[in-house]
Design a protein around this motif. Sequence first.
Motif, mmCIF file in Angstrom:
data_model
loop_
_atom_site.group_PDB
_atom_site.id
_atom_site.type_symbol
_atom_site.label_atom_id
_atom_site.label_comp_id
_atom_site.label_asym_id
_atom_site.label_seq_id
_atom_site.Cartn_x
_atom_site.Cartn_y
_atom_site.Cartn_z
ATOM 1 N N GLN A 120 0.833 -1.207 0.000
ATOM 2 C CA GLN A 120 0.000 0.000 0.000
ATOM 3 C C GLN A 120 0.868 1.257 0.000
ATOM 4 O O GLN A 120 0.568 2.232 -0.694
ATOM 5 N N LYS A 121 1.952 1.228 0.800
ATOM 6 C CA LYS A 121 2.843 2.388 0.834
ATOM 7 C C LYS A 121 3.511 2.602 -0.521
ATOM 8 O O LYS A 121 3.653 3.739 -0.981
ATOM 9 N N LYS A 122 3.921 1.489 -1.147
ATOM 10 C CA LYS A 122 4.557 1.601 -2.461
ATOM 11 C C LYS A 122 3.568 2.157 -3.482
ATOM 12 O O LYS A 122 3.914 3.014 -4.309
ATOM 13 N N LYS A 123 2.320 1.661 -3.412
ATOM 14 C CA LYS A 123 1.294 2.154 -4.329
ATOM 15 C C LYS A 123 1.040 3.634 -4.122
ATOM 16 O O LYS A 123 0.890 4.398 -5.082
ATOM 17 N N ALA A 124 0.975 4.053 -2.845
ATOM 18 C CA ALA A 124 0.744 5.466 -2.545
ATOM 19 C C ALA A 124 1.912 6.320 -3.033
ATOM 20 O O ALA A 124 1.720 7.425 -3.569
ATOM 21 N N ALA A 125 3.152 5.814 -2.855
ATOM 22 C CA ALA A 125 4.319 6.558 -3.318
ATOM 23 C C ALA A 125 4.319 6.689 -4.841
ATOM 24 O O ALA A 125 4.624 7.762 -5.382
ATOM 25 N N ASP A 126 3.961 5.591 -5.526
ATOM 26 C CA ASP A 126 3.884 5.653 -6.992
ATOM 27 C C ASP A 126 2.823 6.647 -7.441
ATOM 28 O O ASP A 126 3.026 7.409 -8.397
ATOM 29 N N ALA A 127 1.673 6.622 -6.742
ATOM 30 C CA ALA A 127 0.596 7.560 -7.085
ATOM 31 C C ALA A 127 1.044 8.999 -6.861
ATOM 32 O O ALA A 127 0.728 9.902 -7.651
ATOM 33 N N ALA A 128 1.785 9.219 -5.769
ATOM 34 C CA ALA A 128 2.270 10.571 -5.486
ATOM 35 C C ALA A 128 3.244 11.044 -6.567
ATOM 36 O O ALA A 128 3.202 12.206 -6.994
ATOM 37 N N ARG A 129 4.125 10.127 -7.023
ATOM 38 C CA ARG A 129 5.064 10.501 -8.092
ATOM 39 C C ARG A 129 4.316 10.824 -9.385
ATOM 40 O O ARG A 129 4.656 11.797 -10.079
#
Length: 276
Positions: free
Chosen positions: A110-119
């Motif tokens: 979930q954190k990785k997905k959120a980081a990708d979405a933020a990028r």
Amino acid sequence: MSHTAHIRSHRKPRRSASTIAMRAGVAGGVLSTLAVAGASGSANAAEPVTQTLELPTLTADLAAQVAQSADVTQQAAASYELQAERDAAAAKAAKEAKADLAEAKKKAAQKKKAADAARRAAAERASRTAERATLSASVGTGSSDGSGSSVGSSSSSATGSAAAVVSFVQSQVGDAYVSGGTGPNSWDCSGLVQAAFKQVNIDLPRVSQSQSTAGTQVGLDNLQPGDILYWGGAGSAYHVGVYVGDGMFVGAQNSSTGVVKASLSYDPPSGAVRVL
């Protein structure tokens, strides 16, 4: 001489005392023997013969051994119970550890997905900023399409039904872009075009692909106000707008710009169709 003298005496002859005593002793001995034998036979007949088993005597040592054996058995049972409790605790701990690991992996994903979405969002914001700057510089200007001919050079004023279509789309400039939007304050590209032509009682298809073939194909160097512009191939267009004259068009572009009025040079269309 007696008259009975010639008759034998009827009396038995007298025995001697010793003879009598001997006979009495013999008789007594026989009777005693018979009595003893009878008594023995009666006793044997009265009491059945049984076999007697001798049990070991419970000595102090044997009692101690029994007690020790009982203690050993109790200790073994306690040991088994303790081992069972340890096994159950280990199984529970393993299950909890597995669940914790799965939860940790889920949170990491979930954190990785959120980081990708933020990028991606940051990249989109940067792109939109550059796009708005380009749009601001290009609005109100015309330019060449690179082939020497002017794109959308027509400056004729709209009249009749075309004027109504142009007026409607220009009045929506500044509204929000929402995918699937059909108004009144938010639109997607084909929703805006469909609503504009409803003002003059023309029912257009709902999607861009169908709107790109809804009328007569016209060249980009022969545009008139009210023509439908499309991006992509005819029948497979991914975006549409309305030409409003003077090299300008109105379209619901994207979620960052909303509905805008811009120069054709900002994003040259692929083709156009004329419905009016």
